[in-house]
Scaffold this motif. Structure first.
Motif, PDB file in Angstrom:
ATOM      1  N   ARG A 100     -85.329 -14.757  57.737  1.00 49.86           N
ATOM      2  CA  ARG A 100     -86.340 -13.693  57.863  1.00 49.86           C
ATOM      3  C   ARG A 100     -87.029 -13.748  59.222  1.00 49.86           C
ATOM      4  NH1 ARG A 100     -89.220 -10.566  58.978  1.00 49.86           N
ATOM      5  NH2 ARG A 100     -90.818  -9.365  57.914  1.00 49.86           N
ATOM      6  N   VAL A 101     -87.195 -14.956  59.782  1.00 52.54           N
ATOM      7  CA  VAL A 101     -87.970 -15.062  61.027  1.00 52.54           C
ATOM      8  C   VAL A 101     -87.096 -15.333  62.249  1.00 52.54           C
ATOM      9  CG1 VAL A 101     -90.076 -15.781  59.867  1.00 52.54           C
ATOM     10  CG2 VAL A 101     -88.451 -17.512  60.630  1.00 52.54           C
ATOM     11  N   LEU A 102     -85.764 -15.391  62.056  1.00 55.63           N
ATOM     12  CA  LEU A 102     -84.890 -15.685  63.202  1.00 55.63           C
ATOM     13  C   LEU A 102     -84.411 -14.404  63.872  1.00 55.63           C
ATOM     14  CD1 LEU A 102     -82.768 -18.528  61.635  1.00 55.63           C
ATOM     15  CD2 LEU A 102     -84.528 -18.738  63.364  1.00 55.63           C
ATOM     16  N   ASP A 103     -84.059 -14.522  65.157  1.00 50.72           N
ATOM     17  CA  ASP A 103     -83.495 -13.366  65.856  1.00 50.72           C
ATOM     18  C   ASP A 103     -81.974 -13.415  65.826  1.00 50.72           C
ATOM     19  OD1 ASP A 103     -86.041 -12.506  66.592  1.00 50.72           O
ATOM     20  OD2 ASP A 103     -86.068 -13.865  68.300  1.00 50.72           O
ATOM     21  N   GLY A 104     -81.401 -14.623  65.780  1.00 47.21           N
ATOM     22  CA  GLY A 104     -79.944 -14.760  65.794  1.00 47.21           C
ATOM     23  C   GLY A 104     -79.521 -15.976  64.995  1.00 47.21           C
ATOM     24  N   ALA A 105     -78.240 -16.070  64.674  1.00 55.05           N
ATOM     25  CA  ALA A 105     -77.776 -17.219  63.889  1.00 55.05           C
ATOM     26  C   ALA A 105     -76.390 -17.642  64.343  1.00 55.05           C
ATOM     27  CB  ALA A 105     -77.743 -16.859  62.404  1.00 55.05           C
ATOM     28  N   VAL A 106     -76.101 -18.931  64.123  1.00 52.59           N
ATOM     29  CA  VAL A 106     -74.761 -19.458  64.374  1.00 52.59           C
ATOM     30  C   VAL A 106     -74.138 -19.686  63.000  1.00 52.59           C
ATOM     31  CG1 VAL A 106     -73.423 -21.347  65.346  1.00 52.59           C
ATOM     32  CG2 VAL A 106     -75.511 -20.595  66.502  1.00 52.59           C
ATOM     33  N   ALA A 107     -73.135 -18.869  62.659  1.00 51.29           N
ATOM     34  CA  ALA A 107     -72.456 -19.029  61.362  1.00 51.29           C
ATOM     35  C   ALA A 107     -71.374 -20.095  61.564  1.00 51.29           C
ATOM     36  CB  ALA A 107     -71.836 -17.712  60.931  1.00 51.29           C
ATOM     37  N   THR A 108     -71.538 -21.215  60.878  1.00 50.79           N
ATOM     38  CA  THR A 108     -70.631 -22.357  61.087  1.00 50.79           C
ATOM     39  C   THR A 108     -69.648 -22.456  59.932  1.00 50.79           C
ATOM     40  OG1 THR A 108     -72.449 -23.437  62.212  1.00 50.79           O
ATOM     41  CG2 THR A 108     -70.646 -24.846  61.548  1.00 50.79           C
ATOM     42  N   TYR A 109     -68.392 -22.738  60.251  1.00 53.31           N
ATOM     43  CA  TYR A 109     -67.357 -22.858  59.214  1.00 53.31           C
ATOM     44  C   TYR A 109     -66.613 -24.167  59.417  1.00 53.31           C
ATOM     45  CZ  TYR A 109     -68.356 -17.973  58.940  1.00 53.31           C
ATOM     46  OH  TYR A 109     -69.033 -16.795  58.811  1.00 53.31           O
ATOM     47  N   CYS A 110     -66.102 -24.698  58.322  1.00 50.94           N
ATOM     48  CA  CYS A 110     -65.230 -25.868  58.422  1.00 50.94           C
ATOM     49  C   CYS A 110     -63.823 -25.337  58.715  1.00 50.94           C
ATOM     50  CB  CYS A 110     -65.265 -26.622  57.102  1.00 50.94           C
ATOM     51  SG  CYS A 110     -63.966 -27.829  56.985  1.00 50.94           S
ATOM     52  N   ALA A 111     -63.143 -25.921  59.714  1.00 41.22           N
ATOM     53  CA  ALA A 111     -61.813 -25.436  60.117  1.00 41.22           C
ATOM     54  C   ALA A 111     -60.788 -25.620  59.003  1.00 41.22           C
ATOM     55  CB  ALA A 111     -61.349 -26.171  61.369  1.00 41.22           C
ATOM     56  N   VAL A 112     -61.108 -26.484  58.013  1.00 45.98           N
ATOM     57  CA  VAL A 112     -60.175 -26.700  56.892  1.00 45.98           C
ATOM     58  C   VAL A 112     -60.591 -25.838  55.697  1.00 45.98           C
ATOM     59  CG1 VAL A 112     -59.129 -28.441  55.382  1.00 45.98           C
ATOM     60  CG2 VAL A 112     -59.844 -29.067  57.705  1.00 45.98           C
ATOM     61  N   GLY A 113     -61.888 -25.854  55.373  1.00 44.87           N
ATOM     62  CA  GLY A 113     -62.370 -25.119  54.183  1.00 44.87           C
ATOM     63  C   GLY A 113     -62.457 -23.621  54.403  1.00 44.87           C
ATOM     64  N   GLY A 114     -62.681 -23.204  55.659  1.00 46.72           N
ATOM     65  CA  GLY A 114     -62.759 -21.770  55.958  1.00 46.72           C
ATOM     66  C   GLY A 114     -63.999 -21.120  55.369  1.00 46.72           C
ATOM     67  N   VAL A 115     -63.843 -19.869  54.919  1.00 55.70           N
ATOM     68  CA  VAL A 115     -64.970 -19.117  54.357  1.00 55.70           C
ATOM     69  C   VAL A 115     -65.127 -19.527  52.893  1.00 55.70           C
ATOM     70  CG1 VAL A 115     -65.834 -16.820  53.802  1.00 55.70           C
ATOM     71  CG2 VAL A 115     -64.634 -17.207  55.950  1.00 55.70           C
ATOM     72  N   GLU A 116     -66.209 -20.238  52.583  1.00 57.88           N
ATOM     73  CA  GLU A 116     -66.420 -20.757  51.222  1.00 57.88           C
ATOM     74  C   GLU A 116     -67.514 -19.939  50.530  1.00 57.88           C
ATOM     75  OE1 GLU A 116     -65.650 -25.355  51.361  1.00 57.88           O
ATOM     76  OE2 GLU A 116     -66.526 -24.786  53.261  1.00 57.88           O
TER      77      GLU A 116
END
Length: 706
Positions: A100-116
């Motif tokens: 709610r209070v951030l301007d931007g985000a870093v979406a982090t993924y595991c290279a093995v698990g992918g989009v969980e």
């Protein structure tokens, strides 16, 4: 803070599924920006950002830690306010309030698990608050790592538009570095300096063709959002300069049309500096975000504030934490104006002025005192008497209410009592403080049994609360077995006339209403009370109508089967009558409460239970046992997929009531080889036989279940 400083400020968060490496990435950021001189590790319990004892023991993040650091990029020094958010679904509120209070985000993924599963949840939360993101595929050194597969999943599962701006050199144990597709250089890290030093070299010969192919894809994608670039791309792509690519990428990222994708291995100290460079290059400064919208509480009209020190002050309190040394810390984001230490600020919810005695810039759980926190910045203050998560703090002469945050209702409760009677007050005190910090944690006293019932988002959530009571408040608790938070609903529409009459000498009480009470319309999505007033000709005076609405609204907190809240209800007020002397607002409110009880008893009341979305990753040979076990638990299997590592992914919807102790049972069935993650989905009606069993257990009205 000058305009130039604001341009060089980044308020960012790291968001992801459990174990994608958010905290490890945060630790590397602190190390490379010079805030810490020793890298802390999550698995050793020494991570700076995981400062709570429970976080260090369990190796998970529970509260969002905030810290302020600086990074030199492009000959400028950027100020980065970084929030490390939890990945575990039980702490959804922490992620929600951070985004709610951030301007931007870093979406982090595991290279093995992918989009969980939890990656999807946080992605949707970021969409809700319009937070631009860049993607970071971490753990490239792990066996089974595949950067391109994660990019594909982001497209398919999240509906995102990922645009790789670098590609990996090697993978798994051969992961050495990455090719930057904008500069067309290879970046290789030095292991002996913990990745602090790296070289920019020519692209290895075996990767030149692949790099050219991905650069062309990147240019094609970026050109779609910039007409000038589009012309150059078709005429002669070699004339496109790096500055033009950067400018177009930044514009498309800010509009949330593109998600620039990077990769690395935070644990092996590779890729983090490039990530920091591109956080500064592509993510928004407070000046890139539109003016914050709010409502003027005096006029009820829309109002807005620009991110400038010259504007009247407005700030949003997004988190409250209890610190053993300074007491109650309130974290807030200043959107306009400035907050000064020692000054007074107005809270629009309580309509009171509060003195801000001291201000801090936070570094995890250490505070650096400051005199002023200005527009676009995030800080913490001490001295607030009455403050809650989501409160707006502003200038008394220009009040504004900023949009707060919505938090899901708790789904599971347990009864607690102190082990010794003398700890009763300590327990009440501790629970009140924890409930203040965490909006998804509630405490109430059960009217029938007199027990204190605490409710939260899952077993882990409540485990940690009880652990914190023991450590921070020195209270040992006995706890009952977990109880599911049921809700009630009705299935039929009933027409009813309710008359409330009371004569007790002198002025009496009188109200008469005719209502239809039933389920809400299909297109009514908000939940709660759908109230329709169809009274004509003044049979009920206008000033009494809100009292009828208020009566139904307050009655919905207690259903008639067992006192569980009613999720939604439609009430149509058709007609009625009043007495010129004896009628008043209270009479109509009491009349509505009685009408609610009598109508619901006839309207086919039913019980609803929380349903959870479950995802189990299991070896192929255990799949039959896992599905058999889910069927026993009244689960509905919705699909099965194969994962890259040869395991199977089972997706199902299951009732929460059947899922206590599931993690242990799953370990037993699969010899510890399967993992599961569960998120709340919705409440659904239960069958009559189960409803009767639940009502008998909580001494509810079984006779009303047909």
């Amino acid at each position: 803070m000058a305009k130039q400083d604001l341009l060089l400020t980044r308020n960012i968060g790291i968001m992801a599924h459990i174990d994608a490496g958010k905290t490890t990435t945060s630790e590397r950021i602190l190390f490379y920006t010079g805030l810490t001189h020793k890298i802390g590790e999550t698995h050793d319990g020494t991570a700076t950002m995981d400062w709570m004892a429970q976080e260090q023991e369990r190796g998970i993040t529970i509260t969002s830690a905030a810290t302020t650091t600086r990074w030199n990029y492009d000959n400028k020094t950027y100020k980065i306010n970084l929030i490390d958010t939890p990945g575990h679904v039980d702490f959804t509120a922490e992620v929600e309030r951070s985004l709610r209070v951030l301007d931007g985000a870093v979406a982090t993924y595991c290279a093995v698990g992918g989009v969980e599963p939890q990656s999807e949840t946080v992605w949707r939360q970021a969409d809700k608050y319009n937070v631009p993101r860049i993607g970071y595929v971490n753990k490239m050194d792990r066996s089974g790592a595949d950067f391109y597969e994660v990019v594909r999943q982001m497209k398919e599962v999240l509906g995102a538009n990922p645009c790789p701006i670098c590609i990996p050199i090697g993978a798994e144990e051969n992961f050495k570095g990455l090719v930057d597709l904008i500069k067309m250089k290879a970046i290789l890290w030095h292991d002996e300096t913990m990745g602090a030093d790296y070289d920019e070299e020519e692209i290895p010969a075996n990767l030149v063709d692949e790099a050219n192919e991905w650069r062309e894809k990147m240019l094609e994608k970026v050109a779609e959002y910039d007409d000038e670039l589009m012309e150059k791309f078709f005429d002669d792509p070699s004339t496109i300069t790096n500055e033009e690519v950067m400018r177009a990428l930044r514009a498309a990222t800010l509009k949330m049309d593109i998600v620039p994708m990077l990769c690395g291995s935070s644990f092996k100290n590779k890729g983090v500096q490039t990530l920091l460079d591109y956080v500064c290059a592509f993510l928004p400064s407070p000046l890139d975000t539109p003016a914050i919208e709010g409502i003027n509480p005096e006029t009820g009209e829309a109002d807005s504030r620009k991110p400038s020190e010259e504007e009247k002050t407005s700030a949003l309190a997004f988190k409250i934490a209890t610190d053993p040394y300074v007491g109650r810390l309130t974290f807030f984001r200043v959107y306009s104006g400035k907050v000064e230490a020692g000054s007074y600020i107005y809270n629009t919810r309580s309509a009171k002025k509060e003195r801000v005695s001291r201000l801090f810039q936070m570094h995890s759980n250490h505070q650096n005192p400051v005199e002023v926190i200005a527009a676009g910045d995030i800080g913490a203050g001490v001295g607030f008497k009455d403050i809650r998560t989501g409160d707006t703090l502003c200038d008394e002469t220009a009040p504004i209410i900023l949009e707060s945050m919505d938090f899901p209702d708790p789904v599971i409760g347990i009864a607690v009592e102190p082990k010794t009677q003398k700890d009763m007050e300590k327990l009440a005190n501790g629970l009140a403080k924890l409930a203040e910090e965490d909006p998804t944690f509630t405490v109430k006293t059960d009217e029938q049994s007199g027990q204190t019932v605490i409710s939260g988002m899952g077993e882990l959530h409540l485990d940690i609360i009880i652990d914190r009571l023991k450590r921070e408040f020195k209270v040992e608790c006995n706890q009952g077995k977990p109880q599911v938070n049921y809700k009630e609903t009705i299935t039929k529409t009933v027409n009813l006339r309710e008359v409330y009459k009371k004569q007790s000498g002198g002025r009496g009480k009188f109200a008469d209403i005719i209502v239809n009470v039933g389920p809400v319309d299909e297109d009514f999505k908000e939940g709660g009370l759908q109230f329709v007033n169809e009274v004509t000709g003044g049979n009920i005076p206008k000033e009494f109508i809100p009292a009828v609405q208020k009566g139904f609204q307050s009655a919905m907190k207690n259903g008639i089967l067992a006192g569980f809240p009613l999720d939604s209800l439609k009430v149509t007020l058709l007609d009625g009558s009043f007495h010129p002397v004896d009628s008043d607002q209270l009479s109509f409110e009491i009349c509505a409460i009685q009408a609610y009880k009598n109508a619901c008893a006839q309207a086919g009341p039913a019980l609803c239970e929380p349903m959870m979305k479950l995802e189990v990753v299991t070896p192929e040979e255990n799949m039959g046992d896992v599905i058999g076990d889910l069927n026993k638990r009244r689960g509905q299997v919705e699909g099965m997929e194969s994962s890259r590592s040869g395991a199977r992914i089972v997706k199902a919807t299951v009732p929460l009531a059947e899922m206590f102790g599931y993690v242990t049972a799953l370990r037993t069935i699969t010899s510890g080889r399967a993992t599961s993650s569960m998120t709340y989905d919705h409440h659904a009606q239960v069958s009559n036989s189960i409803a009767k069993a639940v009502l008998e257990e909580c001494k509810g009205r079984v006779d009303l279940i047909k």
